[in-house]
Design a protein around this motif. Structure first.
Motif, PDB file in Angstrom:
ATOM      1  N   ALA A   8      38.616  37.033  41.111  1.00 41.21           N
ATOM      2  CA  ALA A   8      39.480  37.850  40.256  1.00 41.21           C
ATOM      3  C   ALA A   8      39.632  37.206  38.880  1.00 41.21           C
ATOM      4  N   LEU A   9      40.054  35.949  38.840  1.00 36.29           N
ATOM      5  CA  LEU A   9      40.241  35.258  37.567  1.00 36.29           C
ATOM      6  C   LEU A   9      38.932  35.145  36.804  1.00 36.29           C
ATOM      7  N   SER A  10      37.862  34.752  37.509  1.00 34.88           N
ATOM      8  CA  SER A  10      36.577  34.543  36.833  1.00 34.88           C
ATOM      9  C   SER A  10      36.026  35.844  36.267  1.00 34.88           C
ATOM     10  N   SER A  11      36.130  36.935  37.015  1.00 33.16           N
ATOM     11  CA  SER A  11      35.576  38.206  36.531  1.00 33.16           C
ATOM     12  C   SER A  11      36.380  38.745  35.349  1.00 33.16           C
ATOM     13  N   ILE A  12      37.698  38.629  35.404  1.00 34.72           N
ATOM     14  CA  ILE A  12      38.520  39.067  34.269  1.00 34.72           C
ATOM     15  C   ILE A  12      38.208  38.229  33.044  1.00 34.72           C
ATOM     16  N   THR A  13      38.033  36.917  33.243  1.00 33.86           N
ATOM     17  CA  THR A  13      37.679  36.034  32.136  1.00 33.86           C
ATOM     18  C   THR A  13      36.355  36.455  31.510  1.00 33.86           C
ATOM     19  N   ALA A  14      35.358  36.743  32.335  1.00 35.01           N
ATOM     20  CA  ALA A  14      34.050  37.141  31.825  1.00 35.01           C
ATOM     21  C   ALA A  14      34.137  38.431  31.027  1.00 35.01           C
ATOM     22  N   VAL A  15      34.890  39.406  31.535  1.00 41.31           N
ATOM     23  CA  VAL A  15      35.008  40.698  30.854  1.00 41.31           C
ATOM     24  C   VAL A  15      35.721  40.543  29.511  1.00 41.31           C
ATOM     25  N   VAL A  16      36.793  39.764  29.486  1.00 34.44           N
ATOM     26  CA  VAL A  16      37.540  39.553  28.242  1.00 34.44           C
ATOM     27  C   VAL A  16      36.690  38.774  27.240  1.00 34.44           C
ATOM     28  N   LEU A  17      35.976  37.758  27.724  1.00 32.68           N
ATOM     29  CA  LEU A  17      35.075  37.023  26.843  1.00 32.68           C
ATOM     30  C   LEU A  17      34.040  37.947  26.227  1.00 32.68           C
ATOM     31  N   GLY A  18      33.630  38.957  26.987  1.00 35.31           N
ATOM     32  CA  GLY A  18      32.621  39.889  26.506  1.00 35.31           C
ATOM     33  C   GLY A  18      33.127  40.931  25.537  1.00 35.31           C
ATOM     34  N   GLY A  19      34.389  40.883  25.182  1.00 34.70           N
ATOM     35  CA  GLY A  19      34.894  41.771  24.147  1.00 34.70           C
ATOM     36  C   GLY A  19      35.794  42.885  24.625  1.00 34.70           C
ATOM     37  N   ALA A  20      36.058  42.988  25.923  1.00 43.79           N
ATOM     38  CA  ALA A  20      36.943  44.042  26.422  1.00 43.79           C
ATOM     39  C   ALA A  20      38.391  43.725  26.088  1.00 43.79           C
TER      40      ALA A  20
ATOM     41  N   LEU B 244      27.217  17.140  35.489  1.00 44.54           N
ATOM     42  CA  LEU B 244      27.951  15.966  35.019  1.00 44.54           C
ATOM     43  C   LEU B 244      28.859  15.392  36.108  1.00 44.54           C
ATOM     44  N   HIS B 245      28.770  15.957  37.315  1.00 42.44           N
ATOM     45  CA  HIS B 245      29.545  15.493  38.471  1.00 42.44           C
ATOM     46  C   HIS B 245      31.051  15.589  38.234  1.00 42.44           C
ATOM     47  N   VAL B 246      31.456  16.649  37.521  1.00 42.17           N
ATOM     48  CA  VAL B 246      32.878  16.895  37.311  1.00 42.17           C
ATOM     49  C   VAL B 246      33.435  17.562  38.566  1.00 42.17           C
ATOM     50  N   PRO B 247      34.540  17.072  39.133  1.00 43.27           N
ATOM     51  CA  PRO B 247      35.112  17.682  40.338  1.00 43.27           C
ATOM     52  C   PRO B 247      35.366  19.176  40.156  1.00 43.27           C
ATOM     53  N   SER B 248      35.182  19.933  41.232  1.00 41.39           N
ATOM     54  CA  SER B 248      35.243  21.391  41.157  1.00 41.39           C
ATOM     55  C   SER B 248      36.602  21.904  40.703  1.00 41.39           C
ATOM     56  N   PHE B 249      37.688  21.195  41.056  1.00 43.66           N
ATOM     57  CA  PHE B 249      38.997  21.713  40.678  1.00 43.66           C
ATOM     58  C   PHE B 249      39.223  21.652  39.177  1.00 43.66           C
ATOM     59  N   TYR B 250      38.485  20.773  38.477  1.00 44.37           N
ATOM     60  CA  TYR B 250      38.595  20.759  37.019  1.00 44.37           C
ATOM     61  C   TYR B 250      37.948  21.992  36.404  1.00 44.37           C
ATOM     62  N   GLN B 251      37.025  22.604  37.133  1.00 39.55           N
ATOM     63  CA  GLN B 251      36.386  23.814  36.628  1.00 39.55           C
ATOM     64  C   GLN B 251      37.398  24.945  36.493  1.00 39.55           C
ATOM     65  N   GLN B 252      38.423  24.965  37.338  1.00 41.08           N
ATOM     66  CA  GLN B 252      39.471  25.974  37.207  1.00 41.08           C
ATOM     67  C   GLN B 252      40.225  25.802  35.897  1.00 41.08           C
ATOM     68  N   ILE B 253      40.443  24.538  35.505  1.00 40.57           N
ATOM     69  CA  ILE B 253      41.115  24.274  34.229  1.00 40.57           C
ATOM     70  C   ILE B 253      40.254  24.787  33.084  1.00 40.57           C
ATOM     71  N   VAL B 254      38.950  24.530  33.166  1.00 35.81           N
ATOM     72  CA  VAL B 254      38.029  24.985  32.124  1.00 35.81           C
ATOM     73  C   VAL B 254      38.012  26.510  32.062  1.00 35.81           C
ATOM     74  N   THR B 255      37.980  27.160  33.225  1.00 41.70           N
ATOM     75  CA  THR B 255      37.959  28.627  33.260  1.00 41.70           C
ATOM     76  C   THR B 255      39.211  29.199  32.609  1.00 41.70           C
ATOM     77  N   GLY B 256      40.365  28.633  32.925  1.00 40.34           N
ATOM     78  CA  GLY B 256      41.608  29.097  32.314  1.00 40.34           C
ATOM     79  C   GLY B 256      41.623  28.892  30.815  1.00 40.34           C
TER      80      GLY B 256
END
Length: 336
Positions: free
Chosen positions: A262-274, A303-315
């Motif tokens: 849900a978060l990732s798809s909304i992020t992608a759509v908003v990044l795309g200009g919606a 870069l072996h960054v822990p997966s939970f940090y990816q949520q911070i990046v996505t946000g």
């Protein structure tokens, strides 16, 4: 209802030169702005990891964005129509485990896929009916169905991963050509079909009209409720099919994979200009947003960054995307 009526109610009628200029400004800002942002990501990751800028890794990125891309196609339709769908974060894992269970029970692969998509469509139908007939906010409705579907995914598997025991069930992971899996081909076909639906059909123009001004659309004769319901049916169907793809990738059904859809798809759509207010967006922009998120996830993994940090990046990327979308709207308004 005539096509002329639909176009007259759409927020971006091609008959007005000023609005055409506004649209052109938005598109240029979107592609050049997001293109520069993506280029910056690629250059940064290229210096950070010697394994990033290779053909093999590029193929990995394209393969890995398939699941998010399929979900984002449906999310685009929902957001352009003036809503959004959080339930995809539960429909996707539910689709994954149900496909595994159906396949292991001896159901043929095509029938299992059809059943999973049908269940996703039913969830979308429930969302659409509650939103349109009971007039409850999409946030509340889809948050509720997210909880229900995610809980069902755990309940039917007792919280454990379900391996595929049917040798033919992973057919979508087989190479179609040049080691490109069938699920990537499926994603490309769905992306082209969604783009055509949105940009070259009366239904697509109705989506923009409903998202831009639902009351004016209703007065013009557009069946706003029916359009809204159909959007959530499509969104649920695509999320369920993404769950099938996950099962083919992992050769197992999992109730945990894809819960962040849900978060990732909304992020992608908003990044795309919606615009989250509806009436603005396109599939090309959504695909750029998906590619940005997929490349970032790939680079962080290298870069072996822990997966939970990816949520911070996505946000963080979501906040950047929303800010940039607001800037585009202001500049396009000034240009017009």
């Amino acid at each position: 209802m005539s096509q002329a009526v639909i176009e007259s109610t759409a927020p971006e009628s091609a008959a007005d030169p000023a609005i055409r200029r506004q649209r052109l400004v938005r598109v240029l800002l979107q592609f050049f702005g997001m293109g520069f942002f993506y280029l910056l990501i690629v250059v940064s990751l290229s210096f950070a990891s010697p394994f990033f800028l290779t053909w093999t890794n590029a193929a990995n990125v394209l393969t890995n964005v398939t699941v998010l891309g399929i979900v984002a196609l449906g999310q685009s339709l929902a957001i352009i129509s003036g809503g959004f769908d959080l339930s995809v974060g539960g429909v996707l894992p539910l689709g994954s485990v149900l496909f595994a269970l159906f396949s292991n029970a001896g159901v043929s692969v095509p029938v299992a896929i059809a059943l999973v998509i049908l269940i996703g469509a039913i969830v979308g139908l429930i969302n659409g009916l509650i939103i349109t007939k009971i007039k409850i906010s999409p946030l509340i409705v889809t948050l509720g169905t997210l909880s229900i579907t995610a809980g069902l995914a755990y309940a039917v598997t007792d919280g454990v991963t379900v391996p595929l025991t049917n040798a033919d069930a992973g057919v979508l992971a087989d190479p179609a050509f040049a080691n490109v899996p069938w699920y990537v081909v499926s994603f490309v076909v769905l992306a082209l079909a969604s783009s055509f639906l949105l940009s070259a059909t009366v239904y697509g123009r109705m989506l923009y009209s409903v998202g831009g001004n639902p009351e004016a659309s209703r007065l013009a004769g557009i069946r706003v409720d029916l359009v809204t319901i159909s959007v959530y049916v499509l969104c649920g169907s695509l999320a369920a099919f993404a769950g099938v793809v996950v099962s083919n990738e992992l050769l197992a059904g999992s109730a945990t994979v894809g819960s962040d859809a849900a978060l990732s798809s909304i992020t992608a759509v908003v990044l795309g200009g919606a615009s989250l207010s509806g009436g603005v967006g396109n599939m090309g922009g959504t695909l750029i947003g998906v590619l940005i998120l997929g490349t970032m996830a790939n680079g962080l993994a290298l870069l072996h960054v822990p997966s939970f940090y990816q949520q911070i990046v996505t946000g963080t990327i979501l906040l950047i995307g929303v800010s940039f979308a607001r800037l585009r709207e202001v500049l396009a308004r000034e240009e017009g």
